[in-house]
Design a protein around this motif. Structure first.
Motif, PDB file in Angstrom:
ATOM      1  N   SER A 107      51.146  50.603  44.118  1.00  0.00           N
ATOM      2  CA  SER A 107      50.658  50.299  42.769  1.00  0.00           C
ATOM      3  C   SER A 107      51.665  49.561  41.901  1.00  0.00           C
ATOM      4  O   SER A 107      51.464  49.444  40.696  1.00  0.00           O
ATOM      5  N   GLU A 128      51.741  45.867  35.485  1.00  0.00           N
ATOM      6  CA  GLU A 128      51.492  46.405  34.144  1.00  0.00           C
ATOM      7  C   GLU A 128      51.745  47.908  34.122  1.00  0.00           C
ATOM      8  O   GLU A 128      51.243  48.646  34.976  1.00  0.00           O
ATOM      9  N   PRO A 131      48.308  49.929  32.729  1.00  0.00           N
ATOM     10  CA  PRO A 131      47.344  48.832  32.790  1.00  0.00           C
ATOM     11  C   PRO A 131      46.836  48.462  31.394  1.00  0.00           C
ATOM     12  O   PRO A 131      46.552  49.338  30.574  1.00  0.00           O
ATOM     13  N   THR A 149      50.608  52.518  36.851  1.00  0.00           N
ATOM     14  CA  THR A 149      51.019  51.129  37.054  1.00  0.00           C
ATOM     15  C   THR A 149      49.976  50.429  37.909  1.00  0.00           C
ATOM     16  O   THR A 149      49.285  51.070  38.713  1.00  0.00           O
ATOM     17  N   CYS A 150      49.868  49.128  37.744  1.00  0.00           N
ATOM     18  CA  CYS A 150      48.947  48.355  38.580  1.00  0.00           C
ATOM     19  C   CYS A 150      49.453  46.927  38.691  1.00  0.00           C
ATOM     20  O   CYS A 150      50.276  46.456  37.888  1.00  0.00           O
ATOM     21  N   ALA A 152      48.513  42.932  38.411  1.00  0.00           N
ATOM     22  CA  ALA A 152      47.559  42.121  37.651  1.00  0.00           C
ATOM     23  C   ALA A 152      47.724  40.654  38.027  1.00  0.00           C
ATOM     24  O   ALA A 152      48.841  40.182  38.264  1.00  0.00           O
ATOM     25  N   TRP A 230      37.504  51.101  36.338  1.00  0.00           N
ATOM     26  CA  TRP A 230      38.105  51.108  37.669  1.00  0.00           C
ATOM     27  C   TRP A 230      37.031  51.397  38.714  1.00  0.00           C
ATOM     28  O   TRP A 230      36.235  52.319  38.572  1.00  0.00           O
ATOM     29  N   LYS A 266      42.813  43.526  38.447  1.00  0.00           N
ATOM     30  CA  LYS A 266      43.911  44.490  38.551  1.00  0.00           C
ATOM     31  C   LYS A 266      43.686  45.328  39.802  1.00  0.00           C
ATOM     32  O   LYS A 266      42.557  45.630  40.166  1.00  0.00           O
TER      33      LYS A 266
END
Length: 277
Positions: A107, A128, A131, A149-150, A152, A230, A266
């Motif tokens: 992630s 990010e 996110p 966290t992700c 992008a 999501w 994302k």
């Protein structure tokens, strides 16, 4: 006289007999096979490697020991047959490769470490924390319990891939070729509330020479009710045949408005999990 040496064997060599007590008498006490196996199961893996070199009796017992120790270690039943190499059990005990995520940095907690960026267009990939423009990642997912966290993407295609070498992770070729355990791949994906985006996931099963055995490809346009949420994509590979040695996990995305900044798709929680065979 100095420099001279002579030795007389204490006893003649005894041929191994499966019917006698060879290897079962320790400190002048007889131990049944079942008891000896139980004792060996409490021994650490490196010591067991040496134990199987002690005598033929112990070597014969070792596959039973390794099998039982593997089931203890994994907490689940594990396949057994007389032709199973002991290294199958050793790797299962030491690396515990089953029922866990084999994708590293799933992630973005380590930014782009372990990922190969094959396309890095627009304003490039970004991590990010947390996110932006979308709700927090699902707390019901263990991967996100202590991490928001992700990855992008931007207004041009951003693509990256991670290669998983299954043998390096501890999954023996004998298991892959004989039992073909199910392999589940999954990922959470989404986009902001204010900009439609595109998302794609491609997972390939490969032989050691990178020839393809099987492939899963998923594409989706995120717009309308799919904005600002999501979503999860999952797929299970089964009955893929012998020869599997590596897996490539590739995802990509972009926004559909060509806006400057990171308004694309994302991704988080990339997962490749080999189920217990």
């Amino acid at each position: 006289m100095m420099g001279q040496f002579s030795a007389t064997p204490s006893s003649s060599r005894v041929m191994f007999d499966e019917e006698d007590n060879n290897g079962l008498v320790l400190c002048d006490k007889y131990l049944p096979v079942e008891v000896l196996i139980e004792i060996f199961c409490h021994v650490d893996c490196k010591t067991l490697l040496r134990c199987q070199l002690v005598c033929k009796r112990w070597k014969m017992l070792m596959n039973h020991v390794w099998h039982k120790k593997t089931e203890w270690t994994l907490g689940k039943p594990f396949p057994w047959n007389d032709k199973m190499p002991w290294t199958v059990y050793y790797l299962a005990c030491t690396k515990k490769p089953y029922e866990r995520n084999l994708v590293k940095n799933h992630s973005g907690a380590l930014y782009m470490k372990y990922w190969n960026l094959t396309q890095n267009g627009g304003h490039q990939w970004r991590v990010e924390k947390p996110p932006a423009g979308i709700p927090e990642l699902p707390q019901t997912e263990p991967l996100f319990k202590d991490r928001q966290t992700c990855f992008a993407t931007s207004y041009e295609h951003c693509t990256k891939v991670q290669v998983i070498i299954l043998t390096d992770e501890g999954i023996h070729p004998h298991i892959l070729d004989t039992y073909q355990p199910p392999i589940e791949v999954s990922e959470w994906y989404g986009c902001r509330w204010d900009c439609p985006a595109e998302y794609q996931l491609r997972v390939k099963l490969l032989r050691h020479d990178n020839t393809k055995i099987d492939e899963f490809l998923f594409r989706e346009v995120l717009e309308g009710e799919k904005l600002n949420r999501w979503l999860k994509i999952a797929h299970v590979f089964q009955n893929y045949g012998p020869g599997l040695r590596r897996i490539t996990f590739e995802h990509r995305g972009k926004d559909r408005s060509f806006w400057a900044g990171h308004y694309g798709s994302k991704m988080a929680g990339a997962c490749v999990c080999v189920r217990n065979p």
